[in-house]
Design a protein around this motif. Sequence first.
Motif, PDB file in Angstrom:
ATOM      1  N   TYR A 184      57.985  63.515 147.069  1.00 13.91           N
ATOM      2  CA  TYR A 184      56.559  63.435 146.749  1.00 13.91           C
ATOM      3  C   TYR A 184      55.704  63.983 147.883  1.00 13.91           C
ATOM      4  CZ  TYR A 184      57.641  60.180 142.872  1.00 13.91           C
ATOM      5  OH  TYR A 184      58.122  59.608 141.724  1.00 13.91           O
ATOM      6  N   THR A 185      56.111  63.700 149.105  1.00 11.09           N
ATOM      7  CA  THR A 185      55.310  64.082 150.269  1.00 11.09           C
ATOM      8  C   THR A 185      56.049  65.052 151.192  1.00 11.09           C
ATOM      9  OG1 THR A 185      56.103  62.095 151.419  1.00 11.09           O
ATOM     10  CG2 THR A 185      54.002  61.922 150.247  1.00 11.09           C
ATOM     11  N   TRP A 230      59.530  71.033 150.291  1.00 10.85           N
ATOM     12  CA  TRP A 230      59.632  71.182 148.834  1.00 10.85           C
ATOM     13  C   TRP A 230      58.337  71.744 148.254  1.00 10.85           C
ATOM     14  CZ3 TRP A 230      62.354  72.144 144.900  1.00 10.85           C
ATOM     15  CH2 TRP A 230      61.966  71.812 143.603  1.00 10.85           C
ATOM     16  N   TYR A 231      57.193  71.239 148.759  1.00 11.41           N
ATOM     17  CA  TYR A 231      55.901  71.762 148.298  1.00 11.41           C
ATOM     18  C   TYR A 231      55.789  73.260 148.582  1.00 11.41           C
ATOM     19  CZ  TYR A 231      50.896  72.629 147.964  1.00 11.41           C
ATOM     20  OH  TYR A 231      49.673  73.167 147.623  1.00 11.41           O
ATOM     21  N   ARG A 232      56.168  73.663 149.775  1.00 14.45           N
ATOM     22  CA  ARG A 232      56.055  75.076 150.156  1.00 14.45           C
ATOM     23  C   ARG A 232      57.041  75.945 149.379  1.00 14.45           C
ATOM     24  NH1 ARG A 232      56.496  74.081 156.451  1.00 14.45           N
ATOM     25  NH2 ARG A 232      56.839  76.339 156.569  1.00 14.45           N
ATOM     26  N   TYR A 233      58.167  75.377 148.981  1.00 11.57           N
ATOM     27  CA  TYR A 233      59.128  76.117 148.161  1.00 11.57           C
ATOM     28  C   TYR A 233      58.563  76.350 146.756  1.00 11.57           C
ATOM     29  CZ  TYR A 233      63.636  77.292 145.958  1.00 11.57           C
ATOM     30  OH  TYR A 233      64.653  77.914 145.267  1.00 11.57           O
ATOM     31  N   ILE A 234      57.937  75.305 146.189  1.00  7.13           N
ATOM     32  CA  ILE A 234      57.355  75.448 144.849  1.00  7.13           C
ATOM     33  C   ILE A 234      56.227  76.485 144.840  1.00  7.13           C
ATOM     34  CG2 ILE A 234      56.093  74.263 143.006  1.00  7.13           C
ATOM     35  CD1 ILE A 234      57.400  71.672 143.844  1.00  7.13           C
ATOM     36  N   PHE A 235      55.300  76.346 145.797  1.00  9.39           N
ATOM     37  CA  PHE A 235      54.108  77.180 145.807  1.00  9.39           C
ATOM     38  C   PHE A 235      54.252  78.412 146.698  1.00  9.39           C
ATOM     39  CE2 PHE A 235      52.630  73.023 144.440  1.00  9.39           C
ATOM     40  CZ  PHE A 235      51.825  73.357 143.353  1.00  9.39           C
ATOM     41  N   ILE A 236      55.455  78.658 147.187  1.00  9.20           N
ATOM     42  CA  ILE A 236      55.791  79.850 147.974  1.00  9.20           C
ATOM     43  C   ILE A 236      54.833  80.012 149.150  1.00  9.20           C
ATOM     44  CG2 ILE A 236      56.517  82.265 147.804  1.00  9.20           C
ATOM     45  CD1 ILE A 236      56.676  82.029 144.875  1.00  9.20           C
ATOM     46  N   ASP A 237      54.657  78.929 149.889  1.00 11.76           N
ATOM     47  CA  ASP A 237      53.950  78.981 151.168  1.00 11.76           C
ATOM     48  C   ASP A 237      54.986  79.161 152.270  1.00 11.76           C
ATOM     49  OD1 ASP A 237      51.578  78.533 149.885  1.00 11.76           O
ATOM     50  OD2 ASP A 237      51.511  76.389 150.317  1.00 11.76           O
ATOM     51  N   THR A 238      54.708  80.031 153.222  1.00 11.78           N
ATOM     52  CA  THR A 238      55.715  80.326 154.249  1.00 11.78           C
ATOM     53  C   THR A 238      55.446  79.599 155.560  1.00 11.78           C
ATOM     54  OG1 THR A 238      54.450  82.340 154.759  1.00 11.78           O
ATOM     55  CG2 THR A 238      56.342  82.553 153.287  1.00 11.78           C
ATOM     56  N   GLU A 242      50.310  65.602 147.273  1.00 13.99           N
ATOM     57  CA  GLU A 242      51.270  64.759 146.564  1.00 13.99           C
ATOM     58  C   GLU A 242      51.068  64.858 145.052  1.00 13.99           C
ATOM     59  OE1 GLU A 242      52.569  60.047 146.142  1.00 13.99           O
ATOM     60  OE2 GLU A 242      51.454  60.723 147.923  1.00 13.99           O
ATOM     61  N   GLU A 243      49.814  64.883 144.636  1.00 15.81           N
ATOM     62  CA  GLU A 243      49.520  64.988 143.198  1.00 15.81           C
ATOM     63  C   GLU A 243      50.048  66.310 142.629  1.00 15.81           C
ATOM     64  OE1 GLU A 243      45.634  65.160 140.190  1.00 15.81           O
ATOM     65  OE2 GLU A 243      45.368  64.764 142.336  1.00 15.81           O
TER      66      GLU A 243
END
Length: 579
Positions: free
Chosen positions: A291-292, A296-304, A316-317
């Motif tokens: 969740y936090t 994982w967040y950067r993998y989903i949204f392709i942030d490097t 988190e949302e």
Amino acid sequence: MSENTEKPNNEKEEKKPFSYHIFLFPFRFRWNEKDENNLLSFHKKFEDKKKEKDEFNNTNWNYENYELKDISSAEDYNEFMYFYDFARDAIYDRKTDNNKKVIEDTKKILRHYSVKDEKVKDAKYTIKLRCGNTYELDVVKIFLHVYETGVALLSFHLENRQVKEWSDIRNINEYGRRIYPQFLTDGEDKISIPKDKFLADSIELTGFKKETFERYNKSYDEALPSFISELLNIDFAKPKSLIDDRMFVISWYVNDCEVNKLKEKIPQQSKISISGVGQGRITTNSKYRYYTNDSWYRYIFIDTNSTMCQHDGMREELTRKHTYQRFVDWGTFFGVTRYSFVMLTNEGGRFTTKHVETMYYQMVVLSLMQRASILKFSDDVSNISAELNDSVKDTKNLTEIRKLNASYLKFSNKMYFREVTAQEQGIELYDMIQSHMRIERDVKDLNREIDELYQYANLIEDKKNNEQLKLITVLGAVFIIPTFITGFFGMNILQFVHEIQISSEKVSIFHLTHASYIWVSILLFLPFVSILFLKKEIFSFWKGKKTKWIIIIIVGYILAIILTLITVFYSFPVHITGS
């Protein structure tokens, strides 16, 4: 010696990939000729280009059609049976009976091409970064899907056997998907900052020209990367990017350590007061670590380099919203956004890479095709609307509106699906893809836009019909008087009054009686009465028309009356008797 020579040959087979990447480029055609913008026309021209032996870039494409009896592996069978039959028509270019080939060709909504295996064998998709990192990905397949709506998808299927760190996987996704700079800066090196942030220093596909993006220092354009332009080499239908500077990314990654971190549950304590007592009881909840988790967040949204969302609650949302959670406890994570479909699994889930290459890939292709088609239709609506006018002579735009409406109806019935499979997991994933691409919302908006445009076309058509009826009414009112005069003088209204002697002969003279004089006066006055009575209709019809046509009609009307009277008077027989 023999062992040393055999090891490199088998190295690719023995070394399993750490990740699998698919870059999908959606585009539309801008036709350079006056041909119909349809699938059959594209296919004929594309096949003609392949026949040019000296054109390497056009001889590497294979046209592929498909049929159940052609299935040669369990993977192909699983993919085919995964989808409803009506969805397969938009996925596979299926074979037809030879006797029906010509007929069926006109009904197909998809043409499917692939680069020949020998052309992609040992080929590399090389991404070089300005920081010095270089990623060489093995090219597995290159596909081209062309649809009747005038859009196409070019997809690069790549395997990574070189790097296994999560940061490198994100770099591959981010830098490998860029097709032109998102922005430029002032100065001599306009792409310096973009290359530091998100743009690769160069991208190269084996056998094609390397793309360095250096041309943006000299000119501003929205050209495709060199390797894509050369690979397609479609001069009769210039490709144009439909989304933005990025290709859509499908990514599969295996990492036991990261999976174990993400699926771990973190205990959460909260104190709840009991009314009237003053004390409270402690309850313990737990939530998953993913969740936090920034990685994982950067993998989903392709942030490097950093997380673009800097609000903890919002991050988190978004993570929860864009994560498919059904198999989290098994160590399989899915992430879906409008520009990515990513998957993270452990070693035990390696078999899922085949699902990514087949079923999940086809679901993304369907959704991306729908989104690209919607954007293309919206662009067409805007272009037609900008050229509209209230003139009934605007037949070109009216024709375009009807063609657009017919094409959109076929898209709605044959290419847009709310459900494509009976599998529960497939239904949920397809719903996520559709939701995050906002396809259902955009379809509703597009329905309204095209419906309004089609209603406008009908109004113009009704106006045109009314103008034609008004013309018939005006012409009938104008020419009925001369017609009536001609008919009137054809009746027996003349009387003998007397005879006169001319030389040796008697001539009987015909002329009008007093009552006939009254009738002639009325007939000559009637045209002015009719024009006065219909002045509103006549003036509204001729409003905006050129003056010369009004003069021509009036002069023609007067001449018609004069000629009618002359014809009548000079056509009376004269009775001549002898002396």
